[in-house]
Design a protein around this motif. Structure first.
Motif, mmCIF file in Angstrom:
data_model
loop_
_atom_site.group_PDB
_atom_site.id
_atom_site.type_symbol
_atom_site.label_atom_id
_atom_site.label_comp_id
_atom_site.label_asym_id
_atom_site.label_seq_id
_atom_site.Cartn_x
_atom_site.Cartn_y
_atom_site.Cartn_z
ATOM 1 N N ASN A 106 69.820 -12.903 -25.260
ATOM 2 C CA ASN A 106 70.121 -13.054 -23.830
ATOM 3 C C ASN A 106 70.641 -11.750 -23.227
ATOM 4 O OD1 ASN A 106 69.527 -15.900 -23.853
ATOM 5 N ND2 ASN A 106 71.496 -16.203 -24.864
ATOM 6 N N LEU A 107 70.226 -10.618 -23.807
ATOM 7 C CA LEU A 107 70.790 -9.328 -23.434
ATOM 8 C C LEU A 107 70.655 -9.036 -21.946
ATOM 9 C CD1 LEU A 107 72.065 -6.620 -24.298
ATOM 10 C CD2 LEU A 107 69.738 -5.747 -24.603
ATOM 11 N N VAL A 108 69.498 -9.298 -21.364
ATOM 12 C CA VAL A 108 69.277 -8.936 -19.963
ATOM 13 C C VAL A 108 70.271 -9.672 -19.073
ATOM 14 C CG1 VAL A 108 67.652 -8.960 -18.054
ATOM 15 C CG2 VAL A 108 66.849 -8.393 -20.359
ATOM 16 N N LYS A 109 70.361 -10.972 -19.237
ATOM 17 C CA LYS A 109 71.288 -11.756 -18.417
ATOM 18 C C LYS A 109 72.729 -11.340 -18.681
ATOM 19 C CE LYS A 109 72.526 -15.822 -19.732
ATOM 20 N NZ LYS A 109 72.516 -17.254 -20.133
ATOM 21 N N ASP A 110 73.077 -11.168 -19.962
ATOM 22 C CA ASP A 110 74.463 -10.851 -20.323
ATOM 23 C C ASP A 110 74.868 -9.461 -19.855
ATOM 24 O OD1 ASP A 110 74.680 -13.319 -21.502
ATOM 25 O OD2 ASP A 110 74.435 -12.589 -23.560
ATOM 26 N N ALA A 111 74.019 -8.468 -20.112
ATOM 27 C CA ALA A 111 74.378 -7.093 -19.777
ATOM 28 C C ALA A 111 74.589 -6.919 -18.283
ATOM 29 C CB ALA A 111 73.315 -6.132 -20.278
ATOM 30 N N ASN A 112 73.817 -7.638 -17.485
ATOM 31 C CA ASN A 112 73.943 -7.495 -16.038
ATOM 32 C C ASN A 112 75.153 -8.221 -15.463
ATOM 33 O OD1 ASN A 112 71.841 -5.690 -15.500
ATOM 34 N ND2 ASN A 112 70.315 -7.310 -15.441
ATOM 35 N N THR A 113 75.924 -8.900 -16.320
ATOM 36 C CA THR A 113 77.196 -9.473 -15.865
ATOM 37 C C THR A 113 78.361 -8.512 -16.092
ATOM 38 O OG1 THR A 113 77.821 -10.530 -17.978
ATOM 39 C CG2 THR A 113 76.355 -11.773 -16.500
ATOM 40 N N LEU A 114 78.128 -7.398 -16.772
ATOM 41 C CA LEU A 114 79.193 -6.428 -17.017
ATOM 42 C C LEU A 114 79.640 -5.780 -15.711
ATOM 43 C CD1 LEU A 114 77.743 -4.646 -20.176
ATOM 44 C CD2 LEU A 114 79.804 -6.069 -20.128
ATOM 45 N N GLN A 115 80.942 -5.547 -15.592
ATOM 46 C CA GLN A 115 81.440 -4.783 -14.458
ATOM 47 C C GLN A 115 80.991 -3.327 -14.559
ATOM 48 O OE1 GLN A 115 83.057 -5.866 -11.873
ATOM 49 N NE2 GLN A 115 84.056 -7.772 -12.429
ATOM 50 N N MET A 116 80.831 -2.846 -15.805
ATOM 51 C CA MET A 116 80.382 -1.476 -16.014
ATOM 52 C C MET A 116 79.703 -1.353 -17.366
ATOM 53 S SD MET A 116 82.561 2.108 -16.067
ATOM 54 C CE MET A 116 83.283 1.845 -17.681
ATOM 55 N N LEU A 117 78.555 -0.695 -17.371
ATOM 56 C CA LEU A 117 77.885 -0.246 -18.585
ATOM 57 C C LEU A 117 77.601 1.227 -18.357
ATOM 58 C CD1 LEU A 117 76.397 -0.477 -21.267
ATOM 59 C CD2 LEU A 117 74.433 -1.425 -20.036
ATOM 60 N N TRP A 118 78.259 2.084 -19.143
ATOM 61 C CA TRP A 118 78.265 3.521 -18.862
ATOM 62 C C TRP A 118 77.902 4.305 -20.113
ATOM 63 C CZ3 TRP A 118 80.678 8.045 -20.374
ATOM 64 C CH2 TRP A 118 80.734 9.092 -19.439
ATOM 65 N N PHE A 119 76.998 5.288 -19.952
ATOM 66 C CA PHE A 119 76.587 6.178 -21.036
ATOM 67 C C PHE A 119 76.984 7.613 -20.719
ATOM 68 C CE2 PHE A 119 73.387 2.827 -21.616
ATOM 69 C CZ PHE A 119 73.361 2.701 -22.991
ATOM 70 N N GLY A 120 77.527 8.311 -21.705
ATOM 71 C CA GLY A 120 77.741 9.743 -21.585
ATOM 72 C C GLY A 120 77.225 10.441 -22.828
ATOM 73 N N VAL A 121 76.388 11.444 -22.647
ATOM 74 C CA VAL A 121 75.849 12.177 -23.790
ATOM 75 C C VAL A 121 75.566 13.610 -23.371
ATOM 76 C CG1 VAL A 121 73.428 11.568 -23.324
ATOM 77 C CG2 VAL A 121 74.146 12.130 -25.660
ATOM 78 N N GLY A 122 75.831 14.552 -24.251
ATOM 79 C CA GLY A 122 75.534 15.949 -23.988
ATOM 80 C C GLY A 122 74.077 16.261 -24.274
#
Length: 200
Positions: free
Chosen positions: A133-149
């Protein structure tokens, strides 16, 4: 805020190398971050540290997730003045800790609303197997943030992780900047994340 260190590090490294105490205190004093309790759990599991591009890594991530949610979190919430709602919990990590954080948040979407990953990723095979259920679940997050050099040896893997999310229509934020797999970059990611957490 559960903050997880990477391979070769201990639960003390976010203080000794990451300077989390100084960064958080300064941002809070400047009014740029919300006051918060920061918990830095030990990330090594007894089944070792498999390479992050393998399915075996997910088994280690799962062990960490269970340890954190079944033992560490209840201890913290019994002994400190915490706000024990999903919207009041965040998790992030660097390198191995980033993979552990992503897995833990997606596995326990009812417990975490804020997720950051510093120089880390999950492979599509892991996400397909463990998070139907990743699509539904992930879009309920207040923030999903990636940082990479952009010089990070894991850069291409992180980009592929983002492309997987793109293909599924999952919303996220990202920062790409010059930098490699170092604590200088991790500190940058931490400072960026702290300024976003628990703000609506």
């Amino acid at each position: 805020f559960y903050l997880v260190s990477g391979t070769t590090d201990t639960e003390e490294t976010w203080v000794k190398a990451g300077r989390v105490n100084d960064i958080a205190d300064n941002l809070i004093a400047q009014g740029k971050a919300e006051p918060m309790i920061i918990v830095m759990p030990y990330g090594y599991m007894n089944n070792g540290t498999p390479r992050p591009f393998t399915m075996a890594a997910a088994e280690m991530y799962s062990t960490f997730s269970d340890e954190l949610t079944n033992n560490v979190m209840p201890f913290v919430e019994d002994n400190y003045r915490t706000l024990n709602s999903r919207d009041s919990r965040a998790i992030a990590g660097f390198s191995r800790g980033g993979g552990q954080s992503m897995f833990t948040a997606f596995k326990n979407i009812d417990k975490f609303a804020w997720l950051s990953s510093f120089s880390a990723y999950l492979i599509p095979e892991v996400m397909d197997k463990y998070f139907p259920n990743l699509v539904k679940d992930a879009n309920t997050l207040q923030m999903l943030w990636f940082g990479v050099g952009t010089s990070d040896f894991l850069y291409d893997y992180v980009v592929k992780n983002q492309q997987y999310f793109d293909s599924k229509g999952i919303n996220y934020e990202k920062v790409e900047r010059e930098g490699s797999h170092t604590w200088m970059h991790a500190r940058f990611c931490l400072a960026e994340t702290l300024q976003k957490l628990f703000k609506k």
